[in-house]
Design an enzyme around this catalytic site. Sequence first.
Site, PDB file in Angstrom:
ATOM      1  NE  ARG A   1      -2.581  -0.950   3.204  1.00  0.00           N
ATOM      2  CZ  ARG A   1      -3.259  -1.367   4.256  1.00  0.00           C
ATOM      3  NH1 ARG A   1      -4.537  -1.145   4.348  1.00  0.00           N
ATOM      4  NH2 ARG A   1      -2.675  -1.996   5.253  1.00  0.00           N
TER       5      ARG A   1
ATOM      6  CE  LYS B   1       0.857 -22.038  11.443  1.00  0.00           C
ATOM      7  NZ  LYS B   1       1.467 -20.941  12.197  1.00  0.00           N
TER       8      LYS B   1
ATOM      9  CG  HIS C   1       8.079 -22.455   8.398  1.00  0.00           C
ATOM     10  ND1 HIS C   1       7.026 -22.147   9.214  1.00  0.00           N
ATOM     11  CD2 HIS C   1       9.165 -22.480   9.207  1.00  0.00           C
ATOM     12  CE1 HIS C   1       7.456 -21.994  10.449  1.00  0.00           C
ATOM     13  NE2 HIS C   1       8.757 -22.193  10.491  1.00  0.00           N
TER      14      HIS C   1
ATOM     15  CD  GLU D   1       8.264 -20.481  19.265  1.00  0.00           C
ATOM     16  OE1 GLU D   1       7.902 -19.346  19.630  1.00  0.00           O
ATOM     17  OE2 GLU D   1       7.851 -21.024  18.245  1.00  0.00           O
TER      18      GLU D   1
ATOM     19  CG  HIS E   1       4.581 -25.753  12.306  1.00  0.00           C
ATOM     20  ND1 HIS E   1       4.390 -25.520  10.974  1.00  0.00           N
ATOM     21  CD2 HIS E   1       4.660 -24.522  12.877  1.00  0.00           C
ATOM     22  CE1 HIS E   1       4.353 -24.210  10.747  1.00  0.00           C
ATOM     23  NE2 HIS E   1       4.509 -23.588  11.889  1.00  0.00           N
TER      24      HIS E   1
HETATM   25  C1  BG6 Z   1       5.046 -20.210  13.107  1.00  0.00           C
HETATM   26  C2  BG6 Z   1       4.209 -19.816  14.286  1.00  0.00           C
HETATM   27  O1  BG6 Z   1       4.277 -20.904  12.155  1.00  0.00           O
HETATM   28  O2  BG6 Z   1       6.108 -21.038  13.529  1.00  0.00           O
HETATM   29  C3  BG6 Z   1       5.059 -19.123  15.332  1.00  0.00           C
HETATM   30  O3  BG6 Z   1       3.160 -18.969  13.867  1.00  0.00           O
HETATM   31  C4  BG6 Z   1       6.246 -19.970  15.698  1.00  0.00           C
HETATM   32  O4  BG6 Z   1       4.295 -18.794  16.485  1.00  0.00           O
HETATM   33  C5  BG6 Z   1       6.992 -20.408  14.461  1.00  0.00           C
HETATM   34  O5  BG6 Z   1       7.101 -19.196  16.528  1.00  0.00           O
HETATM   35  C6  BG6 Z   1       8.088 -21.392  14.785  1.00  0.00           C
HETATM   36  O6  BG6 Z   1       8.841 -21.614  13.638  1.00  0.00           O
HETATM   37  P1  BG6 Z   1      10.413 -21.809  13.731  1.00  0.00           P
HETATM   38  O7  BG6 Z   1      10.831 -22.065  12.322  1.00  0.00           O
HETATM   39  O8  BG6 Z   1      10.971 -20.551  14.317  1.00  0.00           O
HETATM   40  O9  BG6 Z   1      10.615 -22.984  14.623  1.00  0.00           O
END
Ligand code: BG6
Length: 491
Positions: free
Chosen positions: A45, A148, A178, A216, A240
């Site tokens: 934008r 996602k 991913h 995390e 995931h």
């Molecule tokens: C994302 C989530 O899909 O994956 C996040 O929305 C998460 O909340 C992240 O932190 C974790 O991915 P990675 O690659 O950092 O382990």
Amino acid sequence: MSDPCTFVIFGATGNLAQNKLLPALYHLEQAGRLPDGMAVLGVGRRDWDETAWRAQVEADLASRVRGGLDAAVWGRFRERLFFFRGDLGDEAMYPALRQTLDQGPQFPSNIIFYMSISPANFGVVSRQLGVVGLNDERDGWRRVVVEKPFGYDLESAEILNERLHRDWRENQLYRIDHYLGKGTIQNILVFRFANLMLEPLWNRNYIDHVQISHAEARGIEQRASYYDTAGALRDMVQSHLLQMLTLVAMEPPASLDAESLRDEKVKVLRSIRPIPQSAVHAHAFRAQYARGKVQGEKVAGYLEEPGVPAHSTTETYCALKLFIDNWRWRNVPFYLRTGKRMAQDNSMISIRFKHPPQQLFRETPIEQLKPNWILMNIQPNDCLSIELQVKQPGLEMRTQTQRLDAASCGLSQYGIDAYEALLLDVIDGDGSLFLRFDEVNWAWQVVDPILKVWAMERDYIHTYPAGTWGPPETNRLFLRDDQEWRNTLEE
Ligand code: BG6
């Protein structure tokens, strides 16, 4: 070499494009993997032109690419970058976008549309692209990458899917997770199906249970508006963690082509024993972080994070016990766990074996032998390990646990980010590592009853101090006293 194409990024100035997509494309440029003539068209934008966007991308990449920006690589990459100013909600934008793509000689006619935007806009954007004929493949292929979360629950995922299918065929859709681009996750397939010695052990006769855990240390960062409506179950488990589970549990596919691989993953998801709403508490546990210390630093609790409603019961931690009702896995529990603001970053698949059938060392000081484990650390170490029992040196017959780490441990995937592999697959038209809708649908079916019960129970949620491994109450999911969470390779 792949076909030249135009890579259109909707949401070009957003976080995902800045942190993941553009660095990944730059690294592919560096590796010489971008097709000649490929163009990247950012849609946003802001009142920018090419020069402004290129300057911004240069500044963003400088701190995000491995080894710093290389002048020669950047020189080549910058020539591919173009900017189109537009508002996704403005219908007039789409004919103008079409005209730009049709008329600009710099834009090859094969096109990837990357939805790096709020999921609420996926349907609208895909429809408008269809209205102006940008889905038409007569003069080149067209692919859409959808980030996602794919839907918010089973019903909304089905609605979104129908909307996308109005204008796109299934093989034009690339639903990204991913995690499937991470080398260590792909290694699960190689480890299982390229080594004969594991296969006889990989079943209910020898495996006591499987843990899939993603911890995390960071909190929700600036994502309260998204996270508070999602929660850990939707954010990590539905996508995931269930994907990891399918790779651990699936049967060998007929081949590695996209359909065979995904057929086997779907079979696993379909075999997960449904959790009736009455059994949700026996199978699922949720909690939220309270204030605490992460790696020595004081951090706020979830309810104190900016943008989080004062009485939110959204879970930042969630653990599940699942069973896969098939010949290989019947009655082997799969424990899944994820949490924000835990003691440290650690993502790991831990497979615990049963005890040997006879305690041969009963007459010795060895009381109970520890079981064997196979440990696949995904982050931060990228490490494959096996734990065995061996004799302690000395005169006594005592055992000790010996961990055998693969020689590649810690070499950290040679630094490749998951998005690099996945974007290259989209450019090459390889959908194997993207989700077919039936996978997404079955994954929602697994978590849907839990979401429904939790949505009704809005008055209480367990908490855990930030910087810990989660609340002790989560242990109630374990079937037996000798089962406990494996937090890291060391413990
Ligand atoms: C994302 C989530 O899909 O994956 C996040 O929305 C998460 O909340 C992240 O932190 C974790 O991915 P990675 O690659 O950092 O382990």
